[in-house]
Design a protein around this motif. Structure first.
Motif, mmCIF file in Angstrom:
data_model
loop_
_atom_site.group_PDB
_atom_site.id
_atom_site.type_symbol
_atom_site.label_atom_id
_atom_site.label_comp_id
_atom_site.label_asym_id
_atom_site.label_seq_id
_atom_site.Cartn_x
_atom_site.Cartn_y
_atom_site.Cartn_z
ATOM 1 N N VAL A 104 0.842 -1.200 0.000
ATOM 2 C CA VAL A 104 0.000 0.000 0.000
ATOM 3 C C VAL A 104 0.877 1.250 0.000
ATOM 4 O O VAL A 104 0.622 2.201 -0.730
ATOM 5 C CB VAL A 104 -0.968 0.004 1.207
ATOM 6 N N GLN A 106 -4.121 5.956 3.732
ATOM 7 C CA GLN A 106 -5.500 5.555 4.024
ATOM 8 C C GLN A 106 -6.395 5.726 2.801
ATOM 9 O O GLN A 106 -7.267 4.900 2.541
ATOM 10 C CB GLN A 106 -6.073 6.346 5.217
ATOM 11 N N SER A 153 -5.671 2.976 0.538
ATOM 12 C CA SER A 153 -6.265 1.762 1.106
ATOM 13 C C SER A 153 -7.757 1.675 0.780
ATOM 14 O O SER A 153 -8.268 0.584 0.497
ATOM 15 C CB SER A 153 -6.081 1.729 2.626
ATOM 16 N N LYS A 154 -8.436 2.809 0.784
ATOM 17 C CA LYS A 154 -9.862 2.811 0.418
ATOM 18 C C LYS A 154 -10.044 2.437 -1.052
ATOM 19 O O LYS A 154 -10.951 1.682 -1.397
ATOM 20 C CB LYS A 154 -10.493 4.179 0.711
ATOM 21 N N LYS A 196 -9.583 -1.224 -1.323
ATOM 22 C CA LYS A 196 -10.751 -1.952 -0.806
ATOM 23 C C LYS A 196 -11.819 -2.082 -1.897
ATOM 24 O O LYS A 196 -12.430 -3.139 -2.069
ATOM 25 C CB LYS A 196 -11.316 -1.236 0.428
ATOM 26 N N ARG A 228 -4.763 -9.327 -1.330
ATOM 27 C CA ARG A 228 -3.611 -9.003 -0.484
ATOM 28 C C ARG A 228 -3.119 -10.279 0.165
ATOM 29 O O ARG A 228 -3.906 -11.149 0.525
ATOM 30 C CB ARG A 228 -4.006 -7.994 0.592
#
Length: 121
Positions: free
Chosen positions: A32, A44, A47-48, A51, A61
């Motif tokens: 990431v 972050q 990361s979203k 997702k 992952r």
């Protein structure tokens, strides 16, 4: 309500940042942090994005000791390719039929015949 898998994939790829992440993962797996480096956003935020890609089945992952690389799941592209290919073939067939009709038309009634322009109907 959960969208069908194809809709999820296209929705996930609608965002240019996610498309760029997918393109980068096509070259090599990355963490990431590595994926976030070129962007002016937080880890972050990346990361979203991951997702969303993960929910669509485009990435997964894993854990390698302390490292958590993100991996592109290329098989999902088969689903997209089959869908696109189906409609591409249909469009090509329609154009082939149109070409056949235009080829069989007499020259004096073809829409591209300049001698008909300006002549009374």
């Amino acid at each position: 309500m959960v969208a069908d898998p194809l809709s999820q994939v296209f929705s996930a790829l609608a965002d240019p940042t996610r498309r760029d992440i997918v393109a980068r993962l096509a070259v090599a797996d990355a963490t990431v942090g590595e994926l976030a480096a070129p962007y002016d956003v937080t880890v972050q935020a990346v990361s979203k994005h991951l997702k969303v890609l993960e929910d669509a089945g485009l990435v997964s992952r894993s854990r390698e000791a302390q490292r958590r690389p993100v991996h592109l799941e290329a098989e999902v592209f088969d689903l997209m390719t089959k869908w696109i290919e189906r409609y591409r073939r249909q469009a090509e067939e329609r154009y082939r039929r149109l070409d056949d009709v235009l080829r069989d038309m007499p020259d004096d009634v073809r829409p591209d015949n300049p001698s008909q322009e300006g002549s009374p109907p």
